[in-house]
Design a protein around this motif. Structure first.
Motif, short mmCIF file in Angstrom:
data_model
loop_
_atom_site.label_atom_id
_atom_site.label_comp_id
_atom_site.label_asym_id
_atom_site.label_seq_id
_atom_site.Cartn_x
_atom_site.Cartn_y
_atom_site.Cartn_z
N VAL A 21 37.02 38.17 33.80
CA VAL A 21 37.52 36.80 33.86
C VAL A 21 38.91 36.83 34.48
O VAL A 21 39.71 37.74 34.23
N HIS A 22 39.19 35.83 35.27
CA HIS A 22 40.43 35.83 36.03
C HIS A 22 40.93 34.39 36.12
O HIS A 22 40.13 33.46 36.14
N THR A 23 42.21 34.20 36.09
CA THR A 23 42.74 32.88 36.41
C THR A 23 43.63 33.03 37.63
O THR A 23 44.46 33.94 37.70
N CYS A 24 43.40 32.17 38.58
CA CYS A 24 44.11 32.30 39.86
C CYS A 24 45.55 31.81 39.74
O CYS A 24 45.80 30.75 39.18
N GLY A 25 46.46 32.58 40.29
CA GLY A 25 47.87 32.19 40.34
C GLY A 25 48.10 31.12 41.39
O GLY A 25 49.09 30.39 41.37
N ALA A 38 40.91 26.22 41.77
CA ALA A 38 42.27 25.72 41.62
C ALA A 38 43.15 26.68 40.83
O ALA A 38 42.66 27.52 40.07
N THR A 39 44.44 26.55 41.04
CA THR A 39 45.42 27.32 40.29
C THR A 39 45.17 27.18 38.79
O THR A 39 44.95 26.07 38.32
N SER A 40 45.16 28.31 38.11
CA SER A 40 44.97 28.41 36.65
C SER A 40 43.56 28.03 36.18
O SER A 40 43.29 27.99 34.98
N ALA A 41 42.63 27.78 37.11
CA ALA A 41 41.23 27.58 36.73
C ALA A 41 40.56 28.94 36.51
O ALA A 41 40.96 29.93 37.11
N ALA A 42 39.58 28.97 35.63
CA ALA A 42 38.87 30.22 35.35
C ALA A 42 37.90 30.56 36.47
O ALA A 42 37.24 29.68 37.03
N ILE A 46 35.05 40.10 40.91
CA ILE A 46 33.99 41.11 40.93
C ILE A 46 34.35 42.17 41.98
O ILE A 46 34.31 41.92 43.18
N PRO A 47 34.75 43.36 41.48
CA PRO A 47 35.20 44.40 42.40
C PRO A 47 34.05 44.89 43.28
O PRO A 47 32.92 45.00 42.81
N LYS A 48 34.33 45.12 44.54
CA LYS A 48 33.33 45.74 45.40
C LYS A 48 33.99 46.62 46.44
O LYS A 48 35.14 46.42 46.81
N MET A 49 33.22 47.60 46.90
CA MET A 49 33.74 48.53 47.89
C MET A 49 33.50 47.99 49.28
O MET A 49 32.43 47.46 49.58
N LYS A 50 34.53 48.07 50.10
CA LYS A 50 34.32 47.73 51.50
C LYS A 50 35.14 48.70 52.35
O LYS A 50 36.34 48.84 52.15
N ASN A 51 34.46 49.37 53.25
CA ASN A 51 35.11 50.35 54.12
C ASN A 51 35.95 51.36 53.33
O ASN A 51 37.02 51.75 53.77
N GLY A 52 35.45 51.76 52.16
CA GLY A 52 36.16 52.76 51.38
C GLY A 52 37.26 52.21 50.50
O GLY A 52 37.91 52.95 49.77
N PHE A 53 37.51 50.92 50.58
CA PHE A 53 38.53 50.31 49.74
C PHE A 53 37.90 49.41 48.68
O PHE A 53 36.87 48.80 48.94
N PHE A 59 35.04 34.71 42.37
CA PHE A 59 33.87 33.86 42.47
C PHE A 59 34.01 32.70 41.50
O PHE A 59 34.43 32.90 40.36
N CYS A 60 33.65 31.50 41.94
CA CYS A 60 33.70 30.35 41.04
C CYS A 60 32.64 30.53 39.95
O CYS A 60 31.76 31.38 40.07
#
Ligand SMILES: [Zn+2]
Length: 86
Positions: A21-25, A38-42, A46-53, A59-60
């Motif tokens: 769970v994340h709330t956006c700054g 929106a800011t402070s909305a839940a 979801i971490p994912k690998m892309k090009n080794g990073f 995600f809403c």
């Protein structure tokens, strides 16, 4: 909400770690439908690998729900397949 394109991803194939769970700054685009969370909305990160990073797109809640539903379907299919060999 915007129109998500293509097949709904499942956590089995897309993620390298657990969604959190994340709330956006600040207002941030959902990685799937492109809607602004929106800011402070839940939302969920979801971490994912892309090009080794490791990327941590957000995600809403609607997209997170469909990703989890797709993951369930994939898991059930996997389970059913596994049962054939046990
Ligand atoms: Zn979304």
């Amino acid at each position: 909400m915007g129109k998500p394109k293509g097949k709904t991803p499942s956590l089995i194939s897309m993620s390298t770690s657990k969604p959190a769970v994340h709330t956006c700054g600040r207002a941030t685009e959902c990685d799937r439908c492109g809607d602004n969370v929106a800011t402070s909305a839940a939302c969920f990160q979801i971490p994912k690998m892309k090009n080794g990073f490791t990327k941590k797109p957000i995600f809403c809640l609607t997209c997170t729900a469909s990703i989890i539903a797709q993951t369930k379907i994939d898991l059930e299919t996997l389970e059913a397949t596994l049962t054939l060999y046990l």
